[in-house]
Motif scaffolding. Structure first.
Motif, short mmCIF file in Angstrom:
data_model
loop_
_atom_site.label_atom_id
_atom_site.label_comp_id
_atom_site.label_asym_id
_atom_site.label_seq_id
_atom_site.Cartn_x
_atom_site.Cartn_y
_atom_site.Cartn_z
N GLU A 1 29.13 -0.44 24.98
CA GLU A 1 29.84 -1.65 24.58
C GLU A 1 30.05 -1.72 23.07
O GLU A 1 30.51 -2.74 22.55
N ASP A 2 29.71 -0.65 22.36
CA ASP A 2 30.05 -0.48 20.95
C ASP A 2 31.12 0.61 20.85
O ASP A 2 31.05 1.62 21.55
N VAL A 3 32.08 0.41 19.98
CA VAL A 3 33.09 1.44 19.73
C VAL A 3 33.33 1.52 18.22
O VAL A 3 33.50 0.49 17.56
N ALA A 4 33.32 2.72 17.69
CA ALA A 4 33.64 2.95 16.28
C ALA A 4 34.95 3.71 16.18
O ALA A 4 35.31 4.50 17.07
N GLY A 5 35.68 3.47 15.10
CA GLY A 5 36.94 4.18 14.92
C GLY A 5 37.31 4.27 13.46
O GLY A 5 36.72 3.61 12.60
N ALA A 6 38.30 5.10 13.17
CA ALA A 6 38.76 5.28 11.79
C ALA A 6 40.20 5.73 11.79
O ALA A 6 40.67 6.36 12.75
N ARG A 7 40.91 5.39 10.75
CA ARG A 7 42.25 5.88 10.49
C ARG A 7 42.41 5.97 8.99
O ARG A 7 41.44 5.72 8.26
N ARG A 8 43.57 6.30 8.50
CA ARG A 8 43.75 6.42 7.07
C ARG A 8 43.39 5.10 6.39
O ARG A 8 43.93 4.05 6.71
N TRP B 1 36.16 0.94 11.41
CA TRP B 1 35.74 -0.27 12.12
C TRP B 1 34.67 0.05 13.16
O TRP B 1 34.54 1.18 13.62
N VAL B 2 33.91 -0.98 13.50
CA VAL B 2 32.99 -0.96 14.63
C VAL B 2 33.24 -2.24 15.41
O VAL B 2 33.29 -3.33 14.84
N ILE B 3 33.43 -2.12 16.73
CA ILE B 3 33.56 -3.27 17.61
C ILE B 3 32.29 -3.35 18.44
O ILE B 3 31.95 -2.42 19.17
N ASP B 4 31.55 -4.45 18.29
CA ASP B 4 30.27 -4.64 18.97
C ASP B 4 30.47 -5.60 20.13
O ASP B 4 30.52 -6.82 19.95
N GLY B 5 30.64 -5.06 21.34
CA GLY B 5 30.88 -5.90 22.51
C GLY B 5 29.64 -6.69 22.90
O GLY B 5 28.52 -6.19 22.85
N SER C 1 26.61 -1.61 14.09
CA SER C 1 26.33 -2.72 14.99
C SER C 1 24.88 -3.17 14.79
O SER C 1 24.06 -2.47 14.20
N ASP C 2 24.57 -4.37 15.27
CA ASP C 2 23.21 -4.87 15.07
C ASP C 2 22.19 -4.06 15.85
O ASP C 2 21.00 -4.06 15.51
N GLY C 3 22.63 -3.33 16.89
CA GLY C 3 21.70 -2.47 17.61
C GLY C 3 21.15 -1.37 16.72
O GLY C 3 19.96 -1.02 16.81
N PHE C 4 21.98 -0.81 15.85
CA PHE C 4 21.51 0.21 14.91
C PHE C 4 20.69 -0.44 13.79
O PHE C 4 19.69 0.12 13.33
N ALA C 5 21.12 -1.62 13.34
CA ALA C 5 20.43 -2.31 12.25
C ALA C 5 19.01 -2.71 12.62
O ALA C 5 18.20 -3.03 11.75
N ARG C 6 18.67 -2.67 13.91
CA ARG C 6 17.29 -2.97 14.32
C ARG C 6 16.27 -2.01 13.70
O ARG C 6 15.09 -2.32 13.61
N ALA C 7 16.73 -0.84 13.28
CA ALA C 7 15.82 0.09 12.62
C ALA C 7 15.21 -0.55 11.38
O ALA C 7 14.05 -0.29 11.03
N LEU C 8 15.97 -1.41 10.73
CA LEU C 8 15.46 -2.15 9.57
C LEU C 8 14.74 -3.41 10.01
O LEU C 8 13.60 -3.66 9.61
N LEU D 1 28.88 4.11 11.54
CA LEU D 1 29.91 4.96 10.99
C LEU D 1 29.74 5.00 9.48
O LEU D 1 29.65 3.98 8.83
N HIS D 2 29.68 6.21 8.94
CA HIS D 2 29.43 6.45 7.51
C HIS D 2 30.66 7.13 6.93
O HIS D 2 31.09 8.19 7.42
#
Length: 275
Positions: A16-23, A27-31, A207-214, A267-268
């Protein structure tokens, strides 16, 4: 803008998370996961469908290159997913899934979680939508109080889920939080900020799921340490450590939270003079 790495891992059947990039844009969409039973939308969970549909729109629409205001882009995105939802059988706002979008073009970005930006040898700057800042912690205060009184975790979290279900009803109204769904007015409440950029500056959106590491797990000491792990190429290892810590506290007593684990996406990217 060059994407250096992207890490995304789901704890569900549908990510339910999607990351993307273009020129010149990332973005990250956190469903927002459904609370209770749900019907699949085009073969995916409602939140996964919304995140994927929104990401596909951002990927093919030249919003970053056009220099249009972010709020205008978010409004058009909402109108698009609303129409797509109607075609997919989502008849009204009451049954529409929601998400927290973090699109970012050079110098501007809206909502949520913990995106962070740094330049070599400088401290990180973190951007969090004010409506979300501390909101989950305030809700968890009641959970901690009951756990401290010895109430069974299953009882505590059943009660908390009922409260969260009521709060979901208030989303995209003046009484609740403004998120990506099918209410165009939400675009007017998007958090947008502008910062000067220089070549070599690094950007992390998560997304906040990854930020839980902090927080709450404290696997890194602060935002700078979190970005250091990512910049060193240890994002996957950090996510492994996070999943291990979540499983070790499956009762959610040592580290109170509303789900045992959550989809985690990061996304970095590194900015260049052409951005």
């Amino acid at each position: 803008m060059r994407v250096v790495q992207c890490v995304s891992r789901s704890d569900k059947t549908h990510n339910e998370d999607v990351a993307g990039a273009r020129r010149a844009a990332v973005w990250v969409i956190d469903g927002a996961s459904q609370l209770g039973d749900h019907t699949l939308v085009e073969g995916r969970s409602p939140a996964a469908w919304l995140a994927a549909t929104a990401s596909a729109y951002l990927a093919r629409t030249p919003w970053a290159e056009s220099g249009r205001p972010i709020r205008d882009v978010v409004r058009e995105l909402i109108l698009y997913v609303r129409e797509a939802g109607r075609h997919a059988g989502l008849a009204d706002a009451a049954g529409f899934p929601s998400a927290n979008p973090q699109p970012r073009a050079p110098g501007a970005r809206p909502p949520r979680t913990l995106p962070a930006r740094r330049q070599s040898c400088s401290r990180a700057a973190a951007f969090v939508d004010p409506q979300f800042d501390g909101a989950e912690e305030r809700l968890l205060d009641a959970v901690r109080a009951e756990l401290d009184r010895g109430v069974a975790p299953a009882t505590v979290y059943a009660r908390a889920q009922a409260t969260n279900r009521e709060r979901r009803i208030q989303r995209n109204t003046p009484a609740g939080l403004w998120v990506l769904a099918d209410v165009p007015e939400a675009a007017e409440h998007a958090f947008v900020t502008t910062v000067p950029i220089t070549s070599g500056m690094e950007l992390v959106v998560m997304s906040d799921g990854f930020a839980r590491a902090l927080h709450p797990f404290g696997l890194v000491t602060d935002t700078d340490a979190l970005l250091d792990e990512i910049a060193a190429g240890r994002a996957e290892a950090l996510l492994d450590r996070l999943r291990t810590a979540e499983r070790a506290d499956s009762a959610r007593v040592a580290f109170p939270r509303f789900s045992i684990s959550d989809d985690a996406t990061m996304l970095h990217a590194r900015l260049s003079r052409t951005d």
